[in-house]
Design an enzyme around this catalytic site. Structure first.
Site, PDB file in Angstrom:
ATOM      1  N   TYR A  29      -2.561   0.316   9.903  1.00 39.65           N
ATOM      2  CA  TYR A  29      -2.688  -0.338   8.603  1.00 39.65           C
ATOM      3  C   TYR A  29      -1.417  -0.174   7.776  1.00 39.65           C
ATOM      4  CZ  TYR A  29      -3.838  -0.915   3.689  1.00 39.65           C
ATOM      5  OH  TYR A  29      -3.798  -1.292   2.383  1.00 39.65           O
ATOM      6  N   SER A  60       0.820  -1.204   0.000  1.00 37.73           N
ATOM      7  CA  SER A  60       0.000   0.000   0.000  1.00 37.73           C
ATOM      8  C   SER A  60       0.853   1.252   0.000  1.00 37.73           C
ATOM      9  CB  SER A  60      -0.892   0.009   1.245  1.00 37.73           C
ATOM     10  OG  SER A  60      -1.504   1.258   1.442  1.00 37.73           O
ATOM     11  N   LYS A  82       1.378  -3.128   6.635  1.00 34.26           N
ATOM     12  CA  LYS A  82       1.785  -3.415   5.261  1.00 34.26           C
ATOM     13  C   LYS A  82       3.307  -3.355   5.114  1.00 34.26           C
ATOM     14  CE  LYS A  82      -1.969  -4.362   2.995  1.00 34.26           C
ATOM     15  NZ  LYS A  82      -2.121  -5.666   2.299  1.00 34.26           N
TER      16      LYS A  82
END
Length: 325
Positions: A141, A117, A145
């Site tokens: 998040y 991402s 990643k």
């Protein structure tokens, strides 16, 4: 004919990837717990296993048939919500990836395309990020990643030390919109496009989260990319790994330009013929002000290109959403 396991293959992006792998002459197994995906999104030609990466029986079942590589898209992807649910995010995205890599090693599977991402960059202080731009994620998040990328790289190092084969590549991509088929559309309650479409269908006014960012019009600037182009890049990466073509550890999949949320709203008005003035809501935690990517390396090595304009992306998304409803 090779077979690829697509984790998260019942989701919006994963189902597009699964379908693209099938159309490029591969067999596909999909592993998905349907927590955010949809059984009807899974292509009919694919083998489907219901379960998560934390479900040992389901994970073992996914490798029952010969698997030649894994495209890993399963995970919890909502940056703003991850700030509120960090432990859940790390369990799904980090522990899940560890379990998957362990299962791959046990099954002798040596190739992985990892869905990473742009969230790993946080708020970069450059006009366009390259793969060499320092990573500074601002949400659990994005951090999860980045850890996934580290796990992939460390597993490759461990394999080399042990004399085993292992190759992997991470694709860092940006805001994915659009649809390549009316059968698959974005159903996320957290993503901007489906939220706007839902509001329009219900006669409500869409909202923008924050208009006081340090950008030209005060709204977030993002690199919007078509889901079909993203799927093609995954298939291209799988192809290179199958053929043993050396790849960089990570690639950006971006347009190099970007558009603000206000510009996106204007494009939605044009393509839907529904006039509206969005309301302004507070910022969401974990959302960077601007992030646009340089996709030069992916263009060179993965035949990456933006094949759709912003209006075309939104038009395809609107068409798929109306078909579904």
């Amino acid at each position: 004919m090779t077979r690829w396991l697509v984790t998260g293959g019942a989701g919006y992006i994963g189902a597009h990837v699964a379908e693209t792998l099938l159309t490029t002459g591969r067999e596909v197994t999909v592993l998905d717990d349907l927590s955010s995906g949809h059984r009807e999104f899974v292509p009919e030609q694919a083998t489907f296993v219901e379960g998560s990466l934390l479900d040992h029986d389901a994970l073992r079942q996914a490798f029952t048939e010969r698997v030649d590589g894994v495209v890993h898209l399963a995970g919890f992807k909502y940056a703003g919500v991850s700030v509120q649910r960090p432990l859940h995010t790390y369990r799904q995205n980090v522990t899940g990836t560890i379990e998957l890599l362990a299962a791959m090693r046990e099954a002798g599977v040596t190739r992985m395309v990892f869905s990473s991402s742009a969230g790993v960059y946080g708020t970069p202080h450059v006009d366009r990020v390259t793969e060499e731009t320092p990573t500074a994620p601002e949400s659990p998040y994005g951090q999860s990643k980045l850890v996934g990328e580290w796990l992939l790289a460390d597993e490759a190092k461990a394999a080399a030390l042990a004399g085993r084969a292992f190759s992997g590549v991470a694709l860092r991509y940006f805001n994915v919109i659009g649809s390549s088929t009316p059968r698959i559309h974005d159903t996320s309650p957290h993503n901007l496009i489906p939220k706007v479409f839902t509001a329009l269908r219900e006669g409500q006014t869409p909202q923008i989260n924050g208009n006081d960012y340090p950008t030209p019009d005060g709204t977030n600037v993002r690199d919007y990319v078509h889901v079909g182009d993203i799927a093609l890049a995954h298939a291209a990466a799988a192809d290179r790994l199958e053929r043993g073509i050396p790849l960089r550890p990570v690639y950006n999949l971006g347009s190099g330009t970007g558009a603000s949320v206000t510009q996106l709203m204007d494009a939605i008005t044009r393509t839907t013929d529904i006039a509206f003035t969005p309301t302004i809501a507070p910022r969401r935690p974990g959302d960077p002000a601007s992030i646009v990517a340089d996709g030069t390396a992916a263009a060179r090595d993965l035949d990456w290109t933006m094949r759709h304009t912003l209006d075309e992306m939104i038009s395809s998304a609107w068409s798929a959403a109306r078909t579904a409803n």
